[in-house]
Design an enzyme around this catalytic site. Structure first.
Site, short mmCIF file in Angstrom:
data_model
loop_
_atom_site.label_atom_id
_atom_site.label_comp_id
_atom_site.label_asym_id
_atom_site.label_seq_id
_atom_site.Cartn_x
_atom_site.Cartn_y
_atom_site.Cartn_z
N LEU A 137 22.53 42.36 47.45
CA LEU A 137 22.33 41.03 46.83
C LEU A 137 22.34 39.91 47.87
O LEU A 137 21.70 38.88 47.69
CB LEU A 137 23.45 40.76 45.81
CG LEU A 137 23.51 41.64 44.58
CD1 LEU A 137 24.82 41.42 43.83
CD2 LEU A 137 22.34 41.33 43.66
N ASP A 180 33.48 24.54 50.81
CA ASP A 180 32.15 25.04 51.17
C ASP A 180 31.24 25.05 49.94
O ASP A 180 30.49 26.00 49.71
CB ASP A 180 32.26 26.43 51.80
CG ASP A 180 31.02 26.78 52.64
OD1 ASP A 180 30.27 25.85 53.01
OD2 ASP A 180 30.80 27.98 52.91
N GLY A 214 24.50 38.77 55.68
CA GLY A 214 24.64 37.72 56.71
C GLY A 214 25.67 38.14 57.73
O GLY A 214 26.06 39.31 57.79
N VAL A 264 26.70 41.91 50.42
CA VAL A 264 27.08 41.92 48.99
C VAL A 264 26.15 42.92 48.30
O VAL A 264 24.92 42.82 48.43
CB VAL A 264 26.91 40.53 48.34
CG1 VAL A 264 27.41 40.54 46.91
CG2 VAL A 264 27.65 39.45 49.13
P1 ATP Z 1 27.54 32.82 53.72
O1 ATP Z 1 28.38 32.68 54.92
O2 ATP Z 1 26.06 33.00 54.00
O3 ATP Z 1 27.78 31.74 52.69
P2 ATP Z 1 29.32 34.47 52.40
O4 ATP Z 1 30.24 35.23 53.22
O5 ATP Z 1 29.76 33.14 52.06
O6 ATP Z 1 27.94 34.21 53.05
P3 ATP Z 1 28.76 34.86 49.60
O7 ATP Z 1 28.36 33.44 49.57
O8 ATP Z 1 29.91 35.25 48.76
O9 ATP Z 1 29.01 35.33 51.09
O10 ATP Z 1 27.52 35.77 49.20
C1 ATP Z 1 26.29 35.68 49.91
C2 ATP Z 1 25.15 35.73 48.91
O11 ATP Z 1 25.16 36.96 48.15
C3 ATP Z 1 25.16 34.62 47.88
O12 ATP Z 1 24.56 33.42 48.38
C4 ATP Z 1 24.37 35.25 46.71
O13 ATP Z 1 22.97 35.12 46.92
C5 ATP Z 1 24.74 36.74 46.81
N1 ATP Z 1 25.87 37.04 45.91
C6 ATP Z 1 27.17 36.98 46.23
N2 ATP Z 1 27.95 37.29 45.19
C7 ATP Z 1 27.14 37.55 44.16
C8 ATP Z 1 27.36 37.89 42.78
N3 ATP Z 1 28.57 38.03 42.30
N4 ATP Z 1 26.28 38.06 41.97
C9 ATP Z 1 25.03 37.89 42.47
N5 ATP Z 1 24.76 37.56 43.76
C10 ATP Z 1 25.79 37.39 44.61
#
Ligand code: ATP
Ligand code: MG
Length: 341
Positions: A96, A203, A99, A104
């Site tokens: 999903l 954030d 990075g 995910v």
């Molecule tokens: P970044 O540093 O890029 O923000 P991150 O560590 O913050 O990444 P998340 O923001 O939790 O990680 O998840 C990254 C992406 O995965 C989200 O922007 C979304 O597109 C997808 N994603 C995360 N959790 C879910 C969920 N529960 N359902 C659907 N998509 C999800």
């Protein structure tokens, strides 16, 4: 006294009785209304900017979240986690999100779907990352549910509620105005709840706002979240963290050493609102070196003639003025209050 006189006398007594009863009844309700008003007044006067009132919001807030009670938290997590263990019948459907943080995945077991986010765990002074400790304590319709986490060596996997429409950033282009406004309202509801629990997200951005199939917004990613209420007292924060274009001046600019928690998120809400309505960002950095931001501070009328701004009516610009107030102590924290103490 004749029979007729007694009859008339009794009838008068009955009428007077009914009348008195009615008066007592009305008096009772009037006194009750008075007490209710007094109670509301007192509530209004004693509430602080920690519990902003956006009006019509159901109050899901309880006590501030805590870092200390993790014995019971770990036990609760262990019990819930048994149901979500990867080995027990969950299959990977697709990725999903991906990075520097990790990945995910979408997992499925029969008709149930969950999202699993696996990241490198950063140890803190409490022995483990505070992301999960903060996130597991959140319970609100506009905050993504964290079911449980599993830790293996330095990798932690979060089992999360799945949002089939993904994040707002990925469908911003074809977002209709009515959805944009509804998403923004839901975002404020979620943020109000998080702040009431003594947590600042730090954030907030469209990438961290997920949407379910029923268009319910869920605030996600507590990776940079922190406590601004510790042991019942409000503390100032110092870390310069966040995503640059959503960070307020007091976090971005080096001469500010410490900042208050909630105004940071309200600023980000302002940037998100501008983006939802115009599909653009108002500026790259809230710094006077940035041409657009400088205009925001010094020449708003000039800025309002530019693309994006000119599409917004007066009411929307007023809302943005409240949220994107450069001085954090003057910034709005709820519809009626500013963040000043
Ligand atoms: P970044 O540093 O890029 O923000 P991150 O560590 O913050 O990444 P998340 O923001 O939790 O990680 O998840 C990254 C992406 O995965 C989200 O922007 C979304 O597109 C997808 N994603 C995360 N959790 C879910 C969920 N529960 N359902 C659907 N998509 C999800
Ligand atoms: Mg993210």
């Amino acid at each position: 006294m004749s029979h007729v006189e007694i009859y008339v006398h009794d009838q008068t007594r009955v009428v007077v009785g009914i009348y008195c009863f009615k008066m007592i009844f009305q008096l009772f309700f009037a006194v009750r209304r008075c007490f209710q008003e007094m109670k509301n007044c007192r509530r209004e006067n004693t509430s602080t900017s920690r519990e902003p009132d956006f009006g019509g919001t159901e109050n899901f807030a309880s006590s501030p979240a805590t870092l200390t009670d993790y014995e019971s938290l770990l036990k609760k997590n262990e019990d819930t986690c048994k149901r979500y263990k990867f080995a027990s019948g969950w299959t990977k459907v697709r990725v999903l999100g991906e990075g520097g943080f990790g990945k995910v995945f979408l997992l499925r077991k029969k008709k149930t779907k969950i999202a699993r986010k696996c990241v490198l765990s950063q140890p803190t002074e409490y022995g483990f990352s505070s992301e999960k400790i903060i996130h597991i304590q959140m319970s609100h319709p506009n905050v993504l549910k964290l079911y449980c986490w599993e830790q293996k060596a330095n990798i932690v996997c979060f089992n999360l509620e799945y949002c089939s429409r993904g994040d707002i950033a990925s469908h911003l282009i074809d977002l209709e105005e009515k959805d944009a406004k509804s998403y923004f309202k839901q975002l404020l509801d979620g943020v109000t709840y998080i702040h009431a629990r003594g947590i600042v997200h730090r954030d907030l951005k469209p990438e961290n706002l997920l949407v379910t199939k029923d268009k319910v917004v869920k605030i996600s990613d507590f990776g940079l979240a922190d406590f601004f209420i510790v042991n019942g007292k409000e503390i100032r924060l110092t870390e310069k963290v966040g995503t640059e274009s959503y960070m307020p001046p007091e976090v971005l600019q080096s001469h500010w050493k410490r900042y208050q928690g909630p105004p940071v998120d309200l600023w980000a809400c302002g940037i998100i609102f501008f983006k939802l309505m115009t599909k653009r960002k108002p500026w790259s950095r809230a710094d006077l070196d940035d041409k657009e931001y400088k205009m925001w501070v010094e020449n708003r009328k000039g800025l309002y003639k530019k693309d994006g701004w000119k599409e917004l009516n007066k009411a929307l610009r007023t809302l943005l003025k409240l949220l994107l107030e450069p001085n954090p102590t003057q910034r709005i924290c709820g519809w009626r209050r500013v963040c000043r103490h």
